[in-house]
Design a protein around this motif. Sequence first.
Motif, PDB file in Angstrom:
ATOM      1  N   MET A  41       0.829  -1.205   0.000  1.00 16.21           N
ATOM      2  CA  MET A  41       0.000   0.000   0.000  1.00 16.21           C
ATOM      3  C   MET A  41       0.865   1.258   0.000  1.00 16.21           C
ATOM      4  O   MET A  41       0.485   2.280  -0.589  1.00 16.21           O
ATOM      5  CB  MET A  41      -0.944  -0.002   1.197  1.00 16.21           C
ATOM      6  N   ARG A  42       2.007   1.177   0.638  1.00 23.97           N
ATOM      7  CA  ARG A  42       2.925   2.318   0.624  1.00 23.97           C
ATOM      8  C   ARG A  42       3.408   2.611  -0.790  1.00 23.97           C
ATOM      9  O   ARG A  42       3.606   3.774  -1.158  1.00 23.97           O
ATOM     10  CB  ARG A  42       4.117   2.026   1.545  1.00 23.97           C
ATOM     11  N   ASP A  43       3.575   1.580  -1.609  1.00 25.41           N
ATOM     12  CA  ASP A  43       3.955   1.803  -3.009  1.00 25.41           C
ATOM     13  C   ASP A  43       2.875   2.600  -3.741  1.00 25.41           C
ATOM     14  O   ASP A  43       3.181   3.504  -4.525  1.00 25.41           O
ATOM     15  CB  ASP A  43       4.196   0.474  -3.711  1.00 25.41           C
ATOM     16  N   GLY A  77       0.680   3.532 -15.979  1.00 26.42           N
ATOM     17  CA  GLY A  77      -0.147   2.327 -15.957  1.00 26.42           C
ATOM     18  C   GLY A  77      -0.884   2.120 -14.647  1.00 26.42           C
ATOM     19  O   GLY A  77      -1.383   1.016 -14.377  1.00 26.42           O
ATOM     20  N   ALA A  78      -0.948   3.166 -13.833  1.00 32.66           N
ATOM     21  CA  ALA A  78      -1.693   3.109 -12.576  1.00 32.66           C
ATOM     22  C   ALA A  78      -3.157   3.442 -12.836  1.00 32.66           C
ATOM     23  O   ALA A  78      -3.491   4.159 -13.791  1.00 32.66           O
ATOM     24  CB  ALA A  78      -1.102   4.079 -11.561  1.00 32.66           C
ATOM     25  N   ILE A  79      -4.032   2.952 -11.985  1.00 27.90           N
ATOM     26  CA  ILE A  79      -5.473   3.152 -12.154  1.00 27.90           C
ATOM     27  C   ILE A  79      -5.925   4.338 -11.306  1.00 27.90           C
ATOM     28  O   ILE A  79      -5.759   4.332 -10.080  1.00 27.90           O
ATOM     29  CB  ILE A  79      -6.253   1.900 -11.731  1.00 27.90           C
ATOM     30  N   PRO A  80      -6.513   5.373 -11.940  1.00 30.29           N
ATOM     31  CA  PRO A  80      -7.094   6.471 -11.163  1.00 30.29           C
ATOM     32  C   PRO A  80      -8.445   6.024 -10.589  1.00 30.29           C
ATOM     33  O   PRO A  80      -9.365   5.689 -11.326  1.00 30.29           O
ATOM     34  CB  PRO A  80      -7.263   7.591 -12.194  1.00 30.29           C
ATOM     35  N   LEU A  81      -8.532   6.005  -9.277  1.00 30.52           N
ATOM     36  CA  LEU A  81      -9.706   5.415  -8.627  1.00 30.52           C
ATOM     37  C   LEU A  81     -10.974   6.253  -8.793  1.00 30.52           C
ATOM     38  O   LEU A  81     -12.085   5.718  -8.701  1.00 30.52           O
ATOM     39  CB  LEU A  81      -9.420   5.208  -7.143  1.00 30.52           C
ATOM     40  N   LYS A  94      -4.882   3.104  -7.673  1.00 32.30           N
ATOM     41  CA  LYS A  94      -4.643   1.678  -7.436  1.00 32.30           C
ATOM     42  C   LYS A  94      -3.399   1.271  -8.215  1.00 32.30           C
ATOM     43  O   LYS A  94      -3.270   1.566  -9.411  1.00 32.30           O
ATOM     44  CB  LYS A  94      -5.840   0.827  -7.865  1.00 32.30           C
ATOM     45  N   TRP A  95      -2.492   0.577  -7.501  1.00 31.35           N
ATOM     46  CA  TRP A  95      -1.236   0.151  -8.104  1.00 31.35           C
ATOM     47  C   TRP A  95      -0.959  -1.285  -7.666  1.00 31.35           C
ATOM     48  O   TRP A  95      -0.872  -1.565  -6.477  1.00 31.35           O
ATOM     49  CB  TRP A  95      -0.108   1.079  -7.674  1.00 31.35           C
ATOM     50  N   GLY A 102      -4.228   3.738  -2.707  1.00 33.78           N
ATOM     51  CA  GLY A 102      -3.772   4.869  -1.903  1.00 33.78           C
ATOM     52  C   GLY A 102      -4.692   6.042  -2.155  1.00 33.78           C
ATOM     53  O   GLY A 102      -5.212   6.208  -3.263  1.00 33.78           O
ATOM     54  N   ASP A 103      -4.904   6.870  -1.140  1.00 32.11           N
ATOM     55  CA  ASP A 103      -5.871   7.966  -1.237  1.00 32.11           C
ATOM     56  C   ASP A 103      -5.424   9.087  -0.307  1.00 32.11           C
ATOM     57  O   ASP A 103      -5.184   8.849   0.878  1.00 32.11           O
ATOM     58  CB  ASP A 103      -7.256   7.437  -0.835  1.00 32.11           C
TER      59      ASP A 103
END
Length: 269
Positions: free
Chosen positions: A13-15, A52-56, A101-102, A107-108
């Motif tokens: 989650m820290r990543d 390539g990360a997902i914007p929540l 989301k990674w 993370g938020d």
Amino acid sequence: MISLKSPRELALMRDAGKIVAECHSIAREFLRPGVTTAEVNAAVDKFLTELGAIPLFKGFPGETPFPASTCISVNSQIVHGIPGGYVLKPGDLVSLDVGVKWKGWCGDSAWSYAIGEVDAEKTHLMAAGRYLLHRSIFLCASRKRWSEVADDMTREAKRLGVTLVRKFVGHGIGKEMHESPQVPNFMDRDMRRSDFELKPGLALAIEPMVNAGKPDVKILGDKWTAVTVDGKPSVHYEHSVGLTANGPVLLTEGVGEPFDPLVEPVRPA
């Protein structure tokens, strides 16, 4: 059901939190007079797409799906502001919220930023909001239940002459952005029924939304943007936090400026 995370899962989650912090860093470069909130959002969206990360937030379900990767709320807007054609100007107060989301973990984090110099009311409000967030995280190390933290936050907000929004609450976070438990930023009788124990493995998004005036909220016609009913400014500060045997750790460390939770803001005369 509340899900407890292992030390390995909190590290993952820290990543995700590091990516959230990078989004805030990118956005800060655009938070200046003459820039539109749509341009700020576009810079963050471009970074997430290339990574390539997902914007929540993008496509988050509602009456109409949320259309952007960030929530950008200005002045009297509290939360869920939709980026658009608004041109930032000196004296504006901007709350930026980013969720990512990674590799399966979320993370938020939200932070409020001043555009140039802001007036005394906004300066105090920002200091109060940062203080309430950091104090609540600090207290997680010494309190047994969340209600104790929420009660402290409520009393401190009153002492500082600000109000806590009650329509929205924080939340558990992990593989999903919104997990159990709900994490109210205030204390009332109903909250006692959903109270929870503070113990290692909890991952919480703690996010006080703080108003200079009344705590009441109304939703604009876009079905998303929440604003203060009296037009007074609002701030939003949020960290994703993991509780460990050695105390709380910031999973979204790097968002905002470091702040000493024991140094309180000075109430303006």
